[in-house]
Design a protein around this motif. Structure first.
Motif, mmCIF file in Angstrom:
data_model
loop_
_atom_site.group_PDB
_atom_site.id
_atom_site.type_symbol
_atom_site.label_atom_id
_atom_site.label_comp_id
_atom_site.label_asym_id
_atom_site.label_seq_id
_atom_site.Cartn_x
_atom_site.Cartn_y
_atom_site.Cartn_z
ATOM 1 N N GLY A 132 0.798 -1.224 0.000
ATOM 2 C CA GLY A 132 0.000 0.000 0.000
ATOM 3 C C GLY A 132 0.824 1.264 0.000
ATOM 4 O O GLY A 132 0.259 2.365 0.114
ATOM 5 N N THR A 140 -16.782 -2.335 -8.129
ATOM 6 C CA THR A 140 -15.323 -2.462 -8.179
ATOM 7 C C THR A 140 -14.911 -3.708 -8.950
ATOM 8 O O THR A 140 -13.793 -3.786 -9.463
ATOM 9 N N GLU A 168 -4.926 -5.916 -7.381
ATOM 10 C CA GLU A 168 -5.482 -5.181 -6.239
ATOM 11 C C GLU A 168 -4.788 -3.840 -6.020
ATOM 12 O O GLU A 168 -5.482 -2.819 -5.805
ATOM 13 N N GLN A 202 -6.711 -0.172 -6.121
ATOM 14 C CA GLN A 202 -6.630 0.814 -5.038
ATOM 15 C C GLN A 202 -6.120 2.161 -5.546
ATOM 16 O O GLN A 202 -6.523 3.208 -5.043
ATOM 17 N N PRO A 226 -8.755 5.644 -5.136
ATOM 18 C CA PRO A 226 -8.005 6.024 -3.940
ATOM 19 C C PRO A 226 -8.871 6.586 -2.819
ATOM 20 O O PRO A 226 -8.463 6.571 -1.656
ATOM 21 N N ASP A 267 -12.550 3.049 0.632
ATOM 22 C CA ASP A 267 -11.915 2.140 1.595
ATOM 23 C C ASP A 267 -12.264 0.690 1.253
ATOM 24 O O ASP A 267 -13.271 0.396 0.609
ATOM 25 N N VAL A 283 -11.021 -1.555 -0.724
ATOM 26 C CA VAL A 283 -11.062 -2.007 -2.107
ATOM 27 C C VAL A 283 -10.235 -3.285 -2.213
ATOM 28 O O VAL A 283 -9.023 -3.272 -2.017
ATOM 29 N N GLU A 284 -10.915 -4.375 -2.510
ATOM 30 C CA GLU A 284 -10.240 -5.677 -2.562
ATOM 31 C C GLU A 284 -10.579 -6.395 -3.858
ATOM 32 O O GLU A 284 -11.690 -6.266 -4.384
#
Length: 801
Positions: free
Chosen positions: A53, A333, A500, A504, A508, A511, A513-514
């Motif tokens: 991240g 997503t 992934e 992300q 951005p 929250d 985000v998978e």
């Protein structure tokens, strides 16, 4: 380090010609190969950092007063594109070493252009500053123009290169305007800072224009309908260029922009509809048009257009994630995840197919499927790679294209669950259009595979049967074909390491985000039945191809956006010729009239705007001596006599007299240096004029109407009046503080000179003086060269050449 990676291809491009000249026995590609390979290794080593991240950032100050810094920013999205650019770039360099002959081709130019493009693409995907991104963006257009026109002796290559550059540069200018509007709204050129301010942008007057202009840039670069017409003509480039630019990198730059700017614009319904529908139309039109073509690269070109439309549509559908703000966010997503996954898959199978087509062309001398057939028996390895690539493109298991196509169908079926943007009434449109486009995709995949490699070998067309390509040509498509299989059987190798982090970076502000788990089997779900339907319909339509292919003669028939492009291009050329012929008359008098009229209009308008004659206090004039009065009278008499002179010699002497009167003025005003300079210039000028004009015929009385003479008199009088007014205005009006006081104070203290004029010329404006001397030196050398050339006989000049 990031800046070094971006700079590396540019440095290598500068060195390539030197290496080519010094080591002619070695293929230049071997020198170029370490460049993308080292960059690829660097990005591979950066994957653990990005997966955690974190982002890698590096900034170099460039124009801080304007907020323009060269900021390189590597996050998940930048990493994904960087790996594609450098990874496939490495394979393309290997492929081109064996594809291009160092004896027959100017390979140093090829690799120089290729490295320029590679560096420009890295700059696009790693730039955080809008202006820097735009600079690299246009550099991709320029370098791709050079690559497409590599075989510039071919008319089609020049045509395709010009077409691609005009369309993509037009989009680039539009995008630059959108960037400026974004800066106007936010006060920053930083993309990350603009994303932070994104919630404040909707509702502003410039928000929608900025959105449309940015999308124009993205659509032109990614060949979206109706700007797709440049991509098929760009196939005139060498096959390594097509495999690199038109399947994996350049055409995906527009997708990168859409993905990166989704966080700024995607909450708006207009973005959703424009991106989704444009992608859907491009998907259908590209796949439908591909079936009508007989050139393998043309089929792959329209296939690429179709696949780019598919990814664009997914980014549009995924933009709903920003609108929902958390409700059923996984539903939307998933579309972003599918877009990222298919972007990778498309680069692998399409890159492999372009290289396969290059091998077929290289070994048989043709890409026309009407002249091909039966190559499977002679080129089994190439056939294997073609089989893997086409079946993946068609969306059949167990290849990676099947997985992303199933996920694409899932995303389109989920449109029916949207209860915003008035989508529900149009929800059936998305899966139906996508299914029809997929049927055509299946058909052209079978055409590429079966018409090239199966059937009877046409010996009467091709002569002796071809042989299998060399190992060097087979390794790059073999690696890509292997990745097609690996990513199909083990897709989750990419899920958390690459997909992934990219998701992300695209989302951005959201929250959790998978990326979801990817699997080959989901049961008998609608997506599977859609795939089975695609295969059945595709096979039936392929078997009956000759019966219904005449449909293309009715639609689109002779209609083509390329015809519109040609009409506009030729029309603009004709219009330009008419306008140019109107004022380019070949008459020096006419040109001077244009210049003087423009000067009077602009200068007069400027004087009326600033009102320089408005007094702000008492004006004190210097005393006028009797010498100045005499010189002024003589100067005026000489100036008035110039246009009345009967011969050129008299006119030149009178012009010289005017100059010498000015010299005397400098002496009276105690400026000996200026007087000396003026005297030398006048003397040389008069001498040169006398030498030149002595050989010209005598002056002829101009034949012009009375009205034209009056007009010329008005123009000349206006110019004189304007210059007089400007001179008076200068003594009475100052828009800025005078710099003369600075020179007076600093001439001796900073430069050690008491002669202010000399100090200004030598010290304060030393570079200006130096460049002026260089110009004079260049002009002197040119004159000397002309004199020497004139002294030689034509035979001697021919022998020198």
């Amino acid at each position: 380090m990031l800046h070094g990676v971006i700079l590396l291809p540019f440095v290598a491009a500068a060195i390539v010609p030197l290496f080519y000249k010094l080591f002619r026995r070695i293929h230049t590609g071997w020198f170029v190969l370490p460049v993308p390979l080292l960059a690829f290794v660097y990005f591979i080593l950066s994957m653990p950092t990005i997966r955690e991240g974190e982002a890698i950032q590096s900034t170099v100050s460039w124009i801080p007063s304007l907020g323009v810094d060269i900021t390189a920013y590597l996050d998940g999205l930048g990493l994904l594109f960087s790996l594609l650019i450098t990874g496939i770039g490495t394979l393309v360099v290997i492929y081109s070493i064996y594809y291009l002959s160092k004896e027959k081709e100017a390979i140093h130019r090829f690799y120089m252009y290729l490295l320029l493009f590679m560096g420009a693409m890295l700059g696009v995907v790693l730039s955080d500053n809008l202006i820097v991104l735009y600079g690299f963006w246009e550099l991709t257009s320029l370098s791709s123009f050079l690559l497409i026109a590599f075989w510039y002796n071919r008319d089609h290559s020049r045509y395709g290169a010009l077409k691609s550059m005009l369309i993509t540069v037009f989009g680039g200018f539009a995008m630059l305007t959108g960037f400026i509007l974004l800066y106007t709204m936010t006060g920053t050129f930083s993309i990350r800072e603009i994303i932070d301010l994104a919630p404040t942008l909707p509702g502003q007057d410039m928000f929608v224009p900025a959105m449309i202009l940015v999308l124009l840039g993205a659509f032109t670069k990614s060949a979206q309908f109706p700007f797709h017409i440049w991509l098929p003509d760009a196939m005139e480039a060498p096959t390594p260029v097509s495999a690199y630019l038109h399947s994996a990198t350049m055409v995906k730059a527009g997708l990168y922009v859409v993905a990166r700017f989704s966080a700024i614009f995607a909450g708006d319904a207009l973005w959703f509809w424009i991106v989704s529908l444009t992608g859907l139309v491009t998907l259908l039109w590209g796949s439908y048009t591909a079936v009508r073509h007989t050139d393998l690269k043309a089929i792959l070109a329209y296939s690429t257009i179709s696949q780019l439309g598919l990814i664009m549509c997914l980014f549009g559908l995924g933009s709903a994630s920003f609108y929902t703000g958390g409700a059923d966010i996984a539903l939307y997503t998933a579309a972003i995840m599918t877009a990222v996954f298919h972007l990778i898959n498309h680069a692998t199978f399409k890159g492999a197919l372009f290289m396969v087509v290059g091998i077929v062309d290289h070994e048989t001398g043709t890409r026309d499927i009407r002249k091909l057939g039966g190559l499977m028996a002679f080129m089994p390895v190439t056939f294997t790679f073609a089989l893997i690539g086409t079946l993946s493109m068609a969306g059949l298991p167990p290849f990676n294209g099947f997985l992303s196509k199933e996920m694409f169908f899932t995303a389109l079926l989920s449109v029916a669950e949207m209860d915003f943007f008035s989508v529900q009434s149009w929800s059936i449109l998305f899966p139906v259009v996508a299914w029809v486009a997929s049927v055509f995709t299946f058909i052209y995949s079978l055409i590429i595979l079966l018409k090239t490699f199966t059937g009877r070998f046409p010996k009467e067309e091709l002569g002796e049967p071809p042989h299998e390509a060399s190992l060097g040509l087979l390794i790059p498509p073999g690696i890509l074909a292997l990745l097609v299989i690996v990513f199909g059987l083990f897709p989750n190798l990419l899920t958390h390491s690459l997909i992934e982090p990219a998701m992300q970076a695209i989302l951005p502000t959201l929250d959790n985000v998978e990326a979801k788990h990817i699997s080959m089997w989901h049961g008998f779900v609608p997506e599977l039945w859609m795939t089975i339907g695609v295969a059945v319909a595709g096979i039936l339509l392929y078997l009956t191809l000759k019966r219904w292919q005449r449909l293309y003669s009715y639609f689109p028939g002779s209609l083509s956006f390329s015809r519109v492009y040609d009409f506009l291009l030729k029309g603009s050329q004709r219009f330009s010729r008419i306008i140019t012929d109107t004022y380019m008359t070949g008459s020096l008098r006419h040109y001077m009239i244009y210049i003087f009229v423009f000067l009077v209009l602009v200068g007069g308008y400027f004087l009326t705007r600033i009102n320089p004659f408005e007094r702000h206090g008492e004006v004190v004039f210097a005393e006028v001596s009797i010498y100045e009065v005499i010189l002024t009278i003589v100067l005026l008499i000489a100036a008035i006599a110039v246009p009345l002179a009967k011969s050129r010699m008299a006119a030149i002497v009178l012009v010289g007299a005017v100059g010498y009167m000015v010299t005397l003025f400098f002496i009276i005003f105690r400026a000996p240096d200026l007087a000396l300079t003026q005297m030398i210039v006048e003397t040389v000028s008069v001498a040169l004029f006398l030498l030149c004009f002595y050989h010209l015929p005598k002056l002829q009385k101009e034949k012009s109407s009375r009205g034209m003479r009056i007009f010329k008199l008005i123009v000349s009088g206006s110019v004189g009046l304007l210059v007089t007014l400007i001179a008076l205005a200068v003594s009475n009006h100052q828009m800025f503080d005078s710099i003369s006081n600075y020179f007076v104070e600093e001439s001796y203290r900073s430069a050690g000179g008491k002669n202010i004029v000399n100090v200004i010329l030598v010290d304060f404006r030393g570079f200006d003086t130096f460049l002026e001397i260089m110009v004079l030196g260049a002009a002197s050398l040119a004159i000397y060269a002309l004199i020497k050339v004139r002294d030689r006989t034509p035979h001697e000049r021919k022998e020198e050449r």
